[in-house]
Design an enzyme around this catalytic site. Structure first.
Site, PDB file in Angstrom:
ATOM      1  N   PHE A 118       0.824  -1.206   0.062  1.00 54.02           N
ATOM      2  CA  PHE A 118       0.218   0.080  -0.017  1.00 54.02           C
ATOM      3  C   PHE A 118       0.768   1.293  -0.099  1.00 54.02           C
ATOM      4  CE2 PHE A 118      -1.780   3.420   2.785  1.00 54.02           C
ATOM      5  CZ  PHE A 118      -2.817   3.839   1.820  1.00 54.02           C
ATOM      6  N   GLU A 120       4.283   3.302   2.184  1.00 51.06           N
ATOM      7  CA  GLU A 120       5.557   3.445   3.083  1.00 51.06           C
ATOM      8  C   GLU A 120       5.167   3.794   4.442  1.00 51.06           C
ATOM      9  OE1 GLU A 120       7.258   6.343   0.628  1.00 51.06           O
ATOM     10  OE2 GLU A 120       8.283   4.855  -0.880  1.00 51.06           O
ATOM     11  N   VAL A 121       6.033   3.450   5.514  1.00 50.85           N
ATOM     12  CA  VAL A 121       5.494   3.620   6.987  1.00 50.85           C
ATOM     13  C   VAL A 121       6.954   4.499   7.445  1.00 50.85           C
ATOM     14  CG1 VAL A 121       5.009   2.838   9.117  1.00 50.85           C
ATOM     15  CG2 VAL A 121       3.962   1.708   6.912  1.00 50.85           C
ATOM     16  N   LYS A 136       1.898   6.175   7.818  1.00 51.27           N
ATOM     17  CA  LYS A 136       1.984   5.494   6.554  1.00 51.27           C
ATOM     18  C   LYS A 136       1.121   6.269   5.479  1.00 51.27           C
ATOM     19  CE  LYS A 136      -0.278   1.053   5.545  1.00 51.27           C
ATOM     20  NZ  LYS A 136      -0.691  -0.311   5.877  1.00 51.27           N
ATOM     21  N   ASP A 230      -7.697  -9.840   5.900  1.00 55.63           N
ATOM     22  CA  ASP A 230      -6.305  -9.860   5.644  1.00 55.63           C
ATOM     23  C   ASP A 230      -5.645 -10.123   6.998  1.00 55.63           C
ATOM     24  OD1 ASP A 230      -4.253  -9.751   3.914  1.00 55.63           O
ATOM     25  OD2 ASP A 230      -3.983  -7.591   3.785  1.00 55.63           O
ATOM     26  N   ASP A 248      -3.552  -2.821   9.836  1.00 59.21           N
ATOM     27  CA  ASP A 248      -3.855  -2.821   8.432  1.00 59.21           C
ATOM     28  C   ASP A 248      -5.085  -3.304   8.187  1.00 59.21           C
ATOM     29  OD1 ASP A 248      -3.572  -3.020   5.802  1.00 59.21           O
ATOM     30  OD2 ASP A 248      -1.661  -3.767   5.806  1.00 59.21           O
TER      31      ASP A 248
HETATM   32  N1  LIG Z   1       2.785   1.418  13.390  1.00 59.64           N
HETATM   33  C1  LIG Z   1       3.924   0.915  12.936  1.00 59.64           C
HETATM   34  N2  LIG Z   1       5.074   0.958  13.966  1.00 59.64           N
HETATM   35  C2  LIG Z   1       6.248   0.320  13.724  1.00 59.64           C
HETATM   36  N3  LIG Z   1       6.302  -0.150  12.290  1.00 59.64           N
HETATM   37  C3  LIG Z   1       5.486  -0.094  11.551  1.00 59.64           C
HETATM   38  C4  LIG Z   1       4.236   0.218  11.769  1.00 59.64           C
HETATM   39  N4  LIG Z   1       3.344   0.209  10.864  1.00 59.64           N
HETATM   40  C5  LIG Z   1       4.228  -0.482  10.163  1.00 59.64           C
HETATM   41  N5  LIG Z   1       5.300  -0.811  10.274  1.00 59.64           N
HETATM   42  C6  LIG Z   1       6.591  -1.512   9.641  1.00 59.64           C
HETATM   43  O1  LIG Z   1       6.399  -1.107   8.336  1.00 59.64           O
HETATM   44  C7  LIG Z   1       6.102  -2.034   7.519  1.00 59.64           C
HETATM   45  C8  LIG Z   1       5.290  -1.789   6.470  1.00 59.64           C
HETATM   46  O2  LIG Z   1       4.061  -1.878   6.750  1.00 59.64           O
HETATM   47  P1  LIG Z   1       2.805  -1.845   5.786  1.00 59.64           P
HETATM   48  O3  LIG Z   1       1.576  -2.018   6.694  1.00 59.64           O
HETATM   49  O4  LIG Z   1       2.875  -0.938   4.776  1.00 59.64           O
HETATM   50  O5  LIG Z   1       3.061  -3.174   5.063  1.00 59.64           O
HETATM   51  P2  LIG Z   1       2.902  -4.684   5.378  1.00 59.64           P
HETATM   52  O6  LIG Z   1       1.835  -4.937   6.001  1.00 59.64           O
HETATM   53  O7  LIG Z   1       4.095  -5.617   5.689  1.00 59.64           O
HETATM   54  O8  LIG Z   1       2.380  -5.096   3.829  1.00 59.64           O
HETATM   55  P3  LIG Z   1       1.128  -5.096   3.087  1.00 59.64           P
HETATM   56  O9  LIG Z   1       0.511  -3.603   3.226  1.00 59.64           O
HETATM   57  O10 LIG Z   1       1.326  -5.316   1.628  1.00 59.64           O
HETATM   58  O11 LIG Z   1      -0.047  -5.968   3.677  1.00 59.64           O
HETATM   59  C9  LIG Z   1       5.787  -3.399   8.419  1.00 59.64           C
HETATM   60  O12 LIG Z   1       6.183  -4.543   7.919  1.00 59.64           O
HETATM   61  C10 LIG Z   1       6.446  -2.987   9.626  1.00 59.64           C
HETATM   62  O13 LIG Z   1       7.698  -3.356  10.056  1.00 59.64           O
END
Ligand SMILES: Nc1ncnc2c1ncn2[C@@H]1O[C@H](COP(=O)(O)OP(=O)(O)OP(=O)(O)O)[C@@H](O)[C@H]1O
Length: 572
Positions: A118, A120-121, A136, A230, A248
């Site tokens: 989706f 970048e975080v 995000k 999901d 998510d």
């Molecule tokens: N609130 C948060 N605190 C710390 N790290 C986070 C947080 N949210 C996301 N991350 C980090 O960022 C990464 C990417 O997050 P994101 O939710 O965009 O992707 P994902 O869930 O791994 O993939 P997808 O969105 O494709 O299911 C995560 O794997 C995690 O390591």
């Protein structure tokens, strides 16, 4: 509900979605994460590492792919959450007349935490309350109103679901220049990365803990008429204390009926095929699908295996077969719970409330509650002690300035704020591939790149490579310190990496030992972040054991720095 040992197996194989064609065929033991490709910014792809390949992008339903037909959202920013609409940032923080974006004006100290399909975080510090958060940002601009509406719905649903101790805390959401921003609480990493960094092998105790936390999260969702659709380890985050938080909510679905029956839904989308319930292929969406996905996730985590995303293994798992070569090492109780959660028919699966009422689950839940209470109390206590220590140091420094020899500045343990601010490090190369730098320069590469906590696992991967990987001399870091809370948390959460900060010298260590690397000639090297100049930037560098670099950099010498130096040498 009675425990069924044998689940009826339907003879007809389930139809496989088309995107399973290159799928992994069966279960396999989990392998360690591959080095992060610095050029692409994504994990190196390999056929056997499908769990790290991103799931396919959800189809963009009903939206035109030609964006020029839709008006670009040129307004500076639009609040999408009630919280932000009710209390926008004060004028002193955000001035719409100024050039920088809302994001750049309201947040600072950026570091990339990770990328998903989706977006970048980023780890950020709010300029409003000074606290750390994760933000995000969607990777793509909205390609139409239906996509925008879906994003807005995601943000609103997430806001509605909070607060709950096992749901990722939602803070705010807004739209800026056609992109969605969601501000949430900051966690230490995702469950997927956390599990990968643990010692390989089955870990039943951890699996029970994960099961209890996630059942609690699902119970909250289902009782409010939502299904997640999901659920997978990548979408679960883990806090410093080891508490799991479900995140998510991009595919979250609100069911029409309050009695939560399965329903054929047109607008619903299925998530990652590896964790997907079989009935979703027939378009039947309901809370039982989440139970199945949770079952697959716990199976994966408990046995430390890769679950297949296609082929025979995928079919078998959806026909009620558990891979006995892996599950035999688990207790009968956990096996029985998993077998029920993975029943092929949704109606045969227990509901979340029924699962929470099982004696084995109730027993484990009590243990979990006690563990989390103690862990969180200890974290609070540690951070309190650190604050007291910081105040003490400042007082001492102040008093010493009145002494005749007290003209030299006395090094002092930095405040918790500066500790927290600097804990996150980013790598500038990860921030530079924005699609249109002018317009999207909300995240300017920081002048002092930092490494995010999740970067640690990538650093650790350096350790496993056979050839020494010299670190770029340009990687210069801001003074970085881990708060005491964060150190202890990494131990409490059994995260195998930790940061030890000793005054001006900081050492990255896996499992509490210095990060060592054997060079080609066999000498032992340690990865250090060390103070190199008087302005005190920290430089990431390889150091041979016995190198005198740290000694020469600890200037000016005084009692405290001598003490630090001695303890550092003791560690070496
Ligand atoms: N609130 C948060 N605190 C710390 N790290 C986070 C947080 N949210 C996301 N991350 C980090 O960022 C990464 C990417 O997050 P994101 O939710 O965009 O992707 P994902 O869930 O791994 O993939 P997808 O969105 O494709 O299911 C995560 O794997 C995690 O390591």
């Amino acid at each position: 509900m009675s425990v069924t040992v044998e689940t009826p197996v339907s003879s007809l194989p389930l139809p496989l979605p088309a995107h399973f064609s290159h799928a992994e065929q069966s279960f396999s033991l989990k392998k360690r994460r591959l080095p992060f490709s610095s050029s692409s910014g994504s994990p190196c792809s390999s056929p056997s590492r499908l769990s790290h390949s991103l799931p396919p992008l959800p189809p963009s339903k009903g939206c035109n792919s030609v964006s020029r037909f839709f008006p670009q959202h040129q307004s500076p920013w639009t609040p999408l959450s009630t919280s932000l609409a009710k209390s926008p940032p004060p004028d002193s923080v955000y001035d719409p007349q100024k050039q920088p974006s809302f994001f750049r004006q309201c947040f600072s100290d950026l570091g990339l935490l990770g990328r998903g399909s989706f977006g970048e975080v980023y780890k950020v510090r709010s300029n409003i309350d000074g606290l750390l958060y994760a933000v995000k940002r969607s990777a793509q601009r909205f390609r139409g109103n239906s996509e925008r509406n879906r994003c807005v719905r995601e943000a609103r649903n997430h806001e509605q679901l909070c607060p709950h101790p096992h749901i990722l805390d939602f803070v705010a959401a807004w739209e800026e220049r056609g992109r969605l921003y969601i501000q949430t609480e900051l966690c230490s990493t995702s469950l997927l990365l956390h599990a990968e960094n643990k010692r390989p092998g089955p870990d039943e105790a951890a699996a029970w803990a994960y099961l209890c936390d996630l059942l609690s999260a699902l119970h909250h969702l289902h009782s409010r008429g939502f299904v997640h659709l999901d659920l997978k380890p990548a979408n679960v985050l883990i806090t410093n204390s080891g508490r799991l938080k479900l995140g998510d909510f991009g595919l979250l679905l609100q069911l029409q009926q309050t009695n939560m029956e399965e329903k054929k839904m047109e607008e619903a989308q299925e998530g990652d095929p590896r964790y997907m319930a079989p009935e979703l292929l027939s378009g039947i969406y309901g809370p039982a699908a989440d139970v199945f996905s949770l079952g697959v996730s716990i199976l994966e985590l408990a046995c430390s295996i890769e679950v297949p995303n296609g082929g025979d293994g995928w079919q078998k798992l959806r026909r009620g077969f558990l891979p006995s070569e892996f599950t035999n090492s688990l207790s009968h109780e956990l096996q029985a719970v998993l077998r029920m959660m993975l029943a092929p028919e949704p109606s045969q699966r227990p509901t979340v409330s029924e699962l929470l009422a099982f004696p084995s689950v109730r027993k484990q839940r009590w243990k979990r509650i006690i563990y989390l209470t103690i862990a969180e109390a200890m974290l609070t206590l540690t951070s309190l002690c650190q604050k007291v220590y910081c105040v003490g140091c400042r007082l001492l420094s102040f008093c010493m300035s009145f002494l005749p020899w007290g003209s030299k500045p006395v090094p002092c343990t930095p405040s918790k704020e500066s500790c927290d601010r600097d804990l996150t490090l980013s790598v500038s190369c990860l921030l530079t591939d924005s699609e249109s730098p002018e317009d999207d320069a909300v995240f300017l590469p920081p002048t002092d790149p930092e490494i995010s906590p999740t970067f640690l696992h990538r650093v650790r991967s350096v350790e496993s490579t056979s050839t020494p990987r010299p670190l770029s001399p340009s990687v210069v870091h801001t003074p970085t310190h881990s708060s005491v809370g964060d150190w202890s948390s990494s131990h409490l959460a059994s995260t195998p990496s930790s940061i030890h900060s000793k005054g001006s010298c900081l050492t990255l260590t896996p499992s509490g030992s210095p990060l060592h690397h054997r060079s080609a000639h066999g000498s032992r090297r340690s990865l250090h972040l060390s103070s190199t100049t008087s302005s005190n930037p920290l430089t990431l560098r390889w150091m041979e054991k016995g190198d005198d670099v740290t000694r020469s950099t600890l200037e000016p010498k005084n009692l405290l720095s001598l003490f630090e130096e001695t303890s550092l040498q003791g560690e070496l």
